[in-house]
Design a protein around this motif. Sequence first.
Motif, mmCIF file in Angstrom:
data_model
loop_
_atom_site.group_PDB
_atom_site.id
_atom_site.type_symbol
_atom_site.label_atom_id
_atom_site.label_comp_id
_atom_site.label_asym_id
_atom_site.label_seq_id
_atom_site.Cartn_x
_atom_site.Cartn_y
_atom_site.Cartn_z
ATOM 1 N N GLY A 1 0.825 -1.204 0.000
ATOM 2 C CA GLY A 1 0.000 0.000 0.000
ATOM 3 C C GLY A 1 0.856 1.249 0.000
ATOM 4 O O GLY A 1 2.087 1.181 -0.155
ATOM 5 N N GLU A 2 0.175 2.379 0.179
ATOM 6 C CA GLU A 2 0.886 3.665 0.119
ATOM 7 C C GLU A 2 1.808 3.856 1.329
ATOM 8 O O GLU A 2 1.613 3.227 2.377
ATOM 9 N N GLY A 3 2.763 4.760 1.178
ATOM 10 C CA GLY A 3 3.648 5.130 2.292
ATOM 11 C C GLY A 3 4.898 4.271 2.356
ATOM 12 O O GLY A 3 5.080 3.347 1.556
ATOM 13 N N ARG A 4 5.736 4.612 3.340
ATOM 14 C CA ARG A 4 6.999 3.881 3.491
ATOM 15 C C ARG A 4 6.819 2.707 4.445
ATOM 16 O O ARG A 4 5.998 2.790 5.376
ATOM 17 N N PRO A 5 7.588 1.646 4.256
ATOM 18 C CA PRO A 5 7.516 0.535 5.216
ATOM 19 C C PRO A 5 7.982 1.001 6.602
ATOM 20 O O PRO A 5 8.807 1.929 6.687
ATOM 21 N N ASP A 6 7.490 0.366 7.637
ATOM 22 C CA ASP A 6 7.858 0.756 9.008
ATOM 23 C C ASP A 6 9.378 0.733 9.189
ATOM 24 O O ASP A 6 10.043 -0.215 8.757
ATOM 25 N N GLY A 7 9.896 1.750 9.835
ATOM 26 C CA GLY A 7 11.328 1.781 10.158
ATOM 27 C C GLY A 7 12.191 2.225 8.990
ATOM 28 O O GLY A 7 13.422 2.259 9.098
ATOM 29 N N LEU A 8 11.596 2.544 7.840
ATOM 30 C CA LEU A 8 12.392 2.932 6.672
ATOM 31 C C LEU A 8 11.956 4.315 6.182
ATOM 32 O O LEU A 8 11.712 4.533 5.001
ATOM 33 N N GLU A 9 11.862 5.226 7.125
ATOM 34 C CA GLU A 9 11.333 6.554 6.789
ATOM 35 C C GLU A 9 12.362 7.426 6.065
ATOM 36 O O GLU A 9 12.013 8.390 5.398
ATOM 37 N N GLY A 10 13.655 7.055 6.181
ATOM 38 C CA GLY A 10 14.711 7.922 5.645
ATOM 39 C C GLY A 10 14.846 7.931 4.138
ATOM 40 O O GLY A 10 15.047 8.977 3.539
ATOM 41 N N GLY A 11 14.720 6.778 3.507
ATOM 42 C CA GLY A 11 15.016 6.705 2.070
ATOM 43 C C GLY A 11 13.754 6.590 1.224
ATOM 44 O O GLY A 11 12.642 6.770 1.717
ATOM 45 N N TYR A 12 13.960 6.235 -0.040
ATOM 46 C CA TYR A 12 12.841 6.195 -0.989
ATOM 47 C C TYR A 12 12.274 4.768 -1.074
ATOM 48 O O TYR A 12 12.203 4.171 -2.153
ATOM 49 N N PHE A 13 11.909 4.228 0.081
ATOM 50 C CA PHE A 13 11.423 2.841 0.131
ATOM 51 C C PHE A 13 9.919 2.767 -0.103
ATOM 52 O O PHE A 13 9.163 3.632 0.350
ATOM 53 N N VAL A 14 9.525 1.710 -0.788
ATOM 54 C CA VAL A 14 8.116 1.461 -1.112
ATOM 55 C C VAL A 14 7.743 0.124 -0.483
ATOM 56 O O VAL A 14 8.576 -0.792 -0.431
ATOM 57 N N LYS A 15 6.498 -0.002 -0.028
ATOM 58 C CA LYS A 15 6.054 -1.307 0.479
ATOM 59 C C LYS A 15 5.816 -2.240 -0.707
ATOM 60 O O LYS A 15 5.064 -1.861 -1.626
ATOM 61 N N PRO A 16 6.428 -3.435 -0.716
ATOM 62 C CA PRO A 16 6.103 -4.382 -1.793
ATOM 63 C C PRO A 16 4.588 -4.576 -1.811
ATOM 64 O O PRO A 16 3.982 -4.885 -0.782
ATOM 65 N N THR A 17 3.997 -4.338 -2.965
ATOM 66 C CA THR A 17 2.543 -4.206 -3.054
ATOM 67 C C THR A 17 1.970 -5.152 -4.108
ATOM 68 O O THR A 17 2.563 -5.333 -5.175
ATOM 69 N N ILE A 18 0.814 -5.733 -3.781
ATOM 70 C CA ILE A 18 0.129 -6.565 -4.776
ATOM 71 C C ILE A 18 -1.368 -6.325 -4.692
ATOM 72 O O ILE A 18 -1.931 -6.222 -3.598
ATOM 73 N N PHE A 19 -1.982 -6.209 -5.863
ATOM 74 C CA PHE A 19 -3.412 -6.004 -5.971
ATOM 75 C C PHE A 19 -4.079 -7.262 -6.533
ATOM 76 O O PHE A 19 -3.533 -7.906 -7.442
ATOM 77 N N ALA A 20 -5.276 -7.568 -6.015
ATOM 78 C CA ALA A 20 -6.132 -8.596 -6.624
ATOM 79 C C ALA A 20 -7.320 -7.883 -7.268
ATOM 80 O O ALA A 20 -7.434 -6.653 -7.169
ATOM 81 N N ASP A 21 -8.186 -8.676 -7.916
ATOM 82 C CA ASP A 21 -9.373 -8.120 -8.602
ATOM 83 C C ASP A 21 -8.992 -7.042 -9.614
ATOM 84 O O ASP A 21 -9.708 -6.043 -9.775
ATOM 85 N N VAL A 22 -7.878 -7.229 -10.252
ATOM 86 C CA VAL A 22 -7.450 -6.277 -11.275
ATOM 87 C C VAL A 22 -8.007 -6.744 -12.613
ATOM 88 O O VAL A 22 -7.991 -7.945 -12.917
#
Length: 476
Positions: free
Chosen positions: A347-368
């Motif tokens: 989902g949106e935002g940075r993963p917990d504990g990784l606020e410093g860099g340009y980290f993305v939460k590995p994300t997957i959508f269903a019903d696409v």
Amino acid sequence: MRIIDKLYIDGAFVEPHGSELFNLVNPATGQVIGKVTLGDREDTLRAIAAAKRALPAMSRTTKVERIDMLRRLDAALTPQLEAINAATTEEYGAPVMIAGRLNGYAMGAFKNAIEVLEAYDFSRWINDAEVVMQPLGVVGIITPWNSSTGFICGKLAMAIAAGCTAVIKPSEMSAIQTQVLAEALHEAGLPPGAFNIVNGRGEVVGAELSANPDIAKISFTGSTAVGKAILKAGADTLKRVTLELGGKSPTVILDDADFAQAVPLAVMAGFANSGQACIAGTRILVPQARLAEFLPLIKAAVEAVKVGDPRDPQTQVGPMVSVKQWERVQGYIRKGIEGGATLLAGGEGRPDGLEGGYFVKPTIFADVTNDMTIAREEIFGPVLSVIAYRTEAEAIEIANDTLYGLQAYVISADAERARAVASQLMAGRVLINGLHHEPLAPFGGFKQSGLGREMGVFGLEAHLEPKTVLGRSRAA
Ligand code: NAD
């Protein structure tokens, strides 16, 4: 702080005429780690002139001489692997595991070109016509940031093998990696002007290369939008082009697939290079009848992906290369939610504990569904879509319903059945039941994933022009 204030032109590190300073940022921390002085149009013209001066001698070199040059480039590069890996992790944010793989391809580039050259005949006969394969001229090499060393070495190796000279414009975001590479390749002692490297902006250095009449060919890897701009800019001088562009690759899981194999494979294909891979399998096609079984497995697998410090050997997904890329990926996650897809993990935002860099939460959508924006556009981040299909024919239709056609993956218990599906997919490369690679086989895209092919004999011939010589009999 790395200060990169020289360009590589005519066999020497020289002061640029351009004066724009560009910040180099460690994407894992957001900290500025260096500054590069960007070259301008004048620097580009200087590099083109050097490559043009070097061309007559280079184009007349024998196969043995070119093999010798490639050996020297290979010998100069190999000892620098660790330094190049370190630069790739620091400047690009590639997890060490990925940096090693990306640069491993780079390390093979000159050896691969030697293998191709050794087996290649530059002259052949068609009845009494001799067909001679002649070097095209000066090649403009324009590369992206997501595997800088690999793309530069792969393209340069084939240019040299063909007897061409080159002007290289790497991504401005890869200047530290470029500097380590340039210093290494300089040690090979090639003739001055054989290859030149100009750091600079695409719309300045890249645009000049694309339009300049002394450039015979552009070898480009990057986005489809820029690829089209290069094609248009090169039209007036009828430039030859090889364009390696974007992708929206399908991972087609057939109904007989073993999910113990298919799920990790789909995750690895999708999150390759932290999702910043043209070949990433971002649309996962799953049989409707097995969807309920598949979704919890893929959700768990995505949640288990280790995202974080790229220096950690366990890290699978590192930061996005830049804040711009981070924002772009966030925008697509938002579009997925707003478009009606179901967020399975991330989902949106940075993963917990990784606020410093340009980290993305590995994300997957269903019903696409395949008409949603997240299924149509290249996201270039760790964001995957699961799309259900009812029949094999429908799976093939969905897989091909895209502007792109770079790569596809097919997973099945029956490799022959997968092969039959592969034959119907519009993609330059299809991987069956694994993440395979053959560096001598052609690489490139169908449709808007590109024009032409790189690698192996196809890549060599993309730098050659056939000349037919008549009037001398074959027996002579
Ligand atoms: P990009 O297209 O923005 O930039 C690529 C290069 O082109 C950079 O060096 C850039 O400075 C230059 N450039 C920009 N504008 C230009 C112009 N007008 N004229 C000439 N050159 C110009 O791509 P990127 O963001 O660096 O890389 C990501 C893209 O590359 C993705 O779309 C990805 O799919 C694609 N890619 C394709 C392959 C492949 O082999 N098919 C491999 C890796 C990446």
